[in-house]
Scaffold this active site. Structure first.
Site, mmCIF file in Angstrom:
data_model
loop_
_atom_site.group_PDB
_atom_site.id
_atom_site.type_symbol
_atom_site.label_atom_id
_atom_site.label_comp_id
_atom_site.label_asym_id
_atom_site.label_seq_id
_atom_site.Cartn_x
_atom_site.Cartn_y
_atom_site.Cartn_z
ATOM 1 N N ASP A 172 36.781 42.667 35.912
ATOM 2 C CA ASP A 172 38.015 43.072 36.553
ATOM 3 C C ASP A 172 39.164 42.758 35.593
ATOM 4 O O ASP A 172 39.004 41.979 34.642
ATOM 5 C CB ASP A 172 38.170 42.324 37.876
ATOM 6 C CG ASP A 172 39.339 42.837 38.708
ATOM 7 O OD1 ASP A 172 39.878 43.914 38.413
ATOM 8 O OD2 ASP A 172 39.697 42.137 39.684
ATOM 9 N N PHE A 173 40.331 43.342 35.840
ATOM 10 C CA PHE A 173 41.474 43.116 34.949
ATOM 11 C C PHE A 173 42.434 42.076 35.528
ATOM 12 O O PHE A 173 42.560 40.969 35.007
ATOM 13 C CB PHE A 173 42.191 44.438 34.678
ATOM 14 C CG PHE A 173 43.404 44.284 33.808
ATOM 15 C CD1 PHE A 173 43.266 43.938 32.473
ATOM 16 C CD2 PHE A 173 44.682 44.470 34.322
ATOM 17 C CE1 PHE A 173 44.382 43.785 31.652
ATOM 18 C CE2 PHE A 173 45.800 44.320 33.513
ATOM 19 C CZ PHE A 173 45.652 43.981 32.183
ATOM 20 N N ASP A 174 43.090 42.415 36.633
ATOM 21 C CA ASP A 174 44.091 41.517 37.226
ATOM 22 C C ASP A 174 43.424 40.265 37.776
ATOM 23 O O ASP A 174 42.444 40.331 38.523
ATOM 24 C CB ASP A 174 44.846 42.230 38.344
ATOM 25 C CG ASP A 174 45.663 43.399 37.822
ATOM 26 O OD1 ASP A 174 46.714 43.161 37.223
ATOM 27 O OD2 ASP A 174 45.215 44.557 38.005
ATOM 28 N N ASP A 179 37.772 38.356 40.453
ATOM 29 C CA ASP A 179 38.488 37.337 41.218
ATOM 30 C C ASP A 179 38.727 37.699 42.674
ATOM 31 O O ASP A 179 39.107 36.851 43.476
ATOM 32 C CB ASP A 179 39.855 37.061 40.573
ATOM 33 C CG ASP A 179 40.849 38.194 40.833
ATOM 34 O OD1 ASP A 179 40.496 39.363 40.566
ATOM 35 O OD2 ASP A 179 41.958 37.911 41.313
#
Length: 247
Positions: A22-24, A198
């Site tokens: 994931d990025f954020d 997350d």
């Protein structure tokens, strides 16, 4: 050596490795303004180097729209990008039929009316849906807007709702990150997958991992992942360890 360190060193030895993240909240710390999110330099450098190694595929799997993910992350080829929770792959965007396009138009108009005048609430438009972000809104406003979305637009037939941290993502295609990881695994012929995320939206990916894979939950919360780290700086250290072991 921790259990996670040992697992990373072991997975680094497989012939073909898929590193999906994931990025954020994983590569980039969470911020109030989504467009201002940037990956930590250490993570960006490690990912860029990993992507050049033989038999190593690196992919970002994000809820962001594909164009937004590319612009915000700064990543591109050879790093693969998957946006809209698996609704958009960088080798082909979302394809909607006429009924889905009509539903998306109606959904967009209804959401615009729901959030009109609500301070700190933002809409993110995607090829197959719309996300409602309330991270920048006062708590009472965010709660009111999310409740209105859940009981209104999200309840429409044909709309798939994916709640996250201070966001609800509505799509006219049924997609999730677990499906996206399955597709990436099949397309790349990966022998093993390392996935880090997350948010609750990442749990579908953790649930699809197999023996020999490594799942890393970033931050607090219940999870199906086998390992956990505190935040993005720990992800950077993890990626540096993987790079050193695989190189």
């Amino acid at each position: 050596m921790t259990d996670l360190d040992a697992a990373v060193r072991e997975i680094a030895a497989v012939p073909t490795l898929l590193v999906a993240l994931d990025f954020d909240g994983v590569l980039a710390p969470l911020v109030d303004v989504p467009s201002e999110s940037r990956p930590l330099p250490e993570s960006a450098a490690a990912l860029g180097s990993l992507a050049t190694l033989p038999g190593t595929v690196v992919a970002l799997v994000s809820g962001r729209g594909l164009a937004d993910l590319a612009a915000t992350s700064g990543f591109g080829t050879p790093i693969r990008l998957v946006g809209s929770h698996g609704g958009e792959f960088d080798d082909g965007g979302a394809v909607l039929d006429d009924d889905q396009r009509a539903l998306l138009d109606a959904l967009t108009a209804e959401l615009a009316a729901v959030v009109d005048g609500e301070p700190g609430v933002k809409l993110e438009h995607k090829p197959a849906g719309v996300a409602v972000h309330v991270r920048g809104a006062p708590p009472e406003v965010g709660a009111r807007v999310l409740d209105a979305v859940r009981n209104g637009p999200a309840a429409r037939p044909g709309v798939d709702a994916t709640p996250g941290k201070d966001v609800i993502d509505l799509a006219v295609l049924r997609v999730n990150k677990g499906m996206a990881v399955d597709v990436l695994r099949e397309r790349t012929g990966a022998d093993a997958v390392l996935f880090a995320g997350d948010d609750v939206t990442d749990e579908t990916a953790f649930a699809r991992l197999r023996p020999g894979d490594v799942g890393v939950k970033v931050g607090d919360g219940d999870t199906a992942a086998g390992h956990r780290v505190a935040g993005p700086p720990d992800v950077a250290r993890l990626l540096e360890l993987l790079l050193a072991a695989r190189a």
